[in-house]
Design a protein around this motif. Structure first.
Motif, PDB file in Angstrom:
ATOM      1  N   GLU A   1      -8.621 -34.210  21.006  1.00 46.74           N
ATOM      2  CA  GLU A   1      -8.432 -34.768  19.665  1.00 46.74           C
ATOM      3  C   GLU A   1      -9.626 -34.438  18.766  1.00 46.74           C
ATOM      4  OE1 GLU A   1      -7.472 -39.070  17.492  1.00 46.74           O
ATOM      5  OE2 GLU A   1      -7.961 -38.996  19.636  1.00 46.74           O
ATOM      6  N   GLN A   2     -10.827 -34.616  19.304  1.00 38.14           N
ATOM      7  CA  GLN A   2     -12.035 -34.351  18.520  1.00 38.14           C
ATOM      8  C   GLN A   2     -12.136 -32.875  18.140  1.00 38.14           C
ATOM      9  OE1 GLN A   2     -16.113 -36.203  19.034  1.00 38.14           O
ATOM     10  NE2 GLN A   2     -16.433 -34.353  20.274  1.00 38.14           N
TER      11      GLN A   2
ATOM     12  N   GLU B   1      -9.391 -31.715  15.564  1.00 44.93           N
ATOM     13  CA  GLU B   1      -9.718 -32.195  14.218  1.00 44.93           C
ATOM     14  C   GLU B   1     -10.789 -31.324  13.564  1.00 44.93           C
ATOM     15  OE1 GLU B   1     -11.304 -36.241  11.924  1.00 44.93           O
ATOM     16  OE2 GLU B   1     -10.999 -36.250  14.104  1.00 44.93           O
ATOM     17  N   CYS B   2     -11.808 -30.948  14.344  1.00 47.15           N
ATOM     18  CA  CYS B   2     -12.878 -30.097  13.808  1.00 47.15           C
ATOM     19  C   CYS B   2     -12.348 -28.708  13.469  1.00 47.15           C
ATOM     20  CB  CYS B   2     -14.024 -30.001  14.813  1.00 47.15           C
ATOM     21  SG  CYS B   2     -14.930 -31.549  15.034  1.00 47.15           S
TER      22      CYS B   2
ATOM     23  N   ASN C   1     -10.361 -28.777  10.267  1.00 51.68           N
ATOM     24  CA  ASN C   1     -11.237 -28.910   9.101  1.00 51.68           C
ATOM     25  C   ASN C   1     -12.076 -27.656   8.864  1.00 51.68           C
ATOM     26  OD1 ASN C   1     -10.374 -31.529   8.550  1.00 51.68           O
ATOM     27  ND2 ASN C   1     -11.919 -32.443   9.896  1.00 51.68           N
TER      28      ASN C   1
END
Length: 235
Positions: A73-74, A77-78, A81
């Motif tokens: 998930e982390q 997301e990065c 972005n």
């Protein structure tokens, strides 16, 4: 939920294959392949996994690596972005018995990352990056002649690409773990470490045209690393 786990067997002699088949029966996101090349080793198997992968992004894990529950998930997301980066790097922790009983391993606050990998400072581990698949294919994946130090080789090669676009997320929480067990070492540990280290350094320095006498360099570097390894183990 949109992930696949590719397991590549390097010729195991235990019941690994049977265990993996049980997982596949309950989750079709897990794929299993046996090594179909004569050469063996981590680099060969990683390249097979890269070839079989259907996703756009890749994370490599060894048999003693664990992803934290928040890892995917982390990282996704990065990536979302920062959609134009070739790879992103995240913190890892070591562990001995269970995740959380070790210390942070990564040193992501350095500025010249290429320099540290050429110097063979392991500032991040193999599973710390998430790679854009096409970038990995562009640089040729892992060098299959390496039996050790594959992480240093692949990262130095990637960082040496002109106009490489990557990002290090040094302020985010660690999201993976790798086991440290100094008691379990192969019988040919000394030979494999020294040979791999010299080959890695020789190749990197040769590419960068910083050595004038390759044979003298290899002899000096072998002696230097031999005593360096002894010092590290004693420490």
């Amino acid at each position: 939920k949109n992930w696949e786990a590719i397991v590549v067997d390097d010729g195991s002699t235990d019941n690994t294959c049977d265990i993996i088949q049980k997982f596949i029966a309950i989750d079709n996101r897990i794929k299993f392949f046996e090594r179909n090349k004569k050469n063996k080793g981590a680099s060969v198997c990683r390249n097979i996994g890269l070839e079989k992968a259907k996703g756009n992004y890749i994370i490599f894990l060894d048999s003693d690596d664990i992803l934290a529950p928040w890892c995917l998930e982390q990282r996704v997301e990065c990536i979302l972005n920062n959609p134009c980066i070739d790879f992103a790097v995240f913190h890892a922790q070591t562990f001995r018995k269970t995740p959380g009983d070790g210390e942070q391993h990564t040193r992501l606050n350095y500025t010249n990352h290429l320099y540290h990998f050429i110097a063979s400072h392991c500032i991040w581990q193999t599973m710390c990056p998430i790679w854009e698949k096409d970038f990995l294919l562009k640089i040729g994946g892992f060098d299959e002649s390496y039996q050790r130090f594959q992480d240093a080789e692949i990262h130095a090669k990637a960082l040496n690409v002109e106009s490489v676009n990557y990002k290090v997320f040094s302020l985010l929480k660690h999201d993976c773990y790798f086991r440290i067990d100094h008691e379990k070492r192969a019988e040919n540990f000394w030979v494999s470490v020294t040979d791999a280290y010299v080959y890695y350094a020789y190749q990197i320095f040769q590419v960068n045209k910083k050595i004038s006498n390759p044979q003298l360099f290899k002899l000096a570097f072998t002696a230097l690393h031999y005593f360096g390894v002894i010092y590290c183990l004693r420490a």
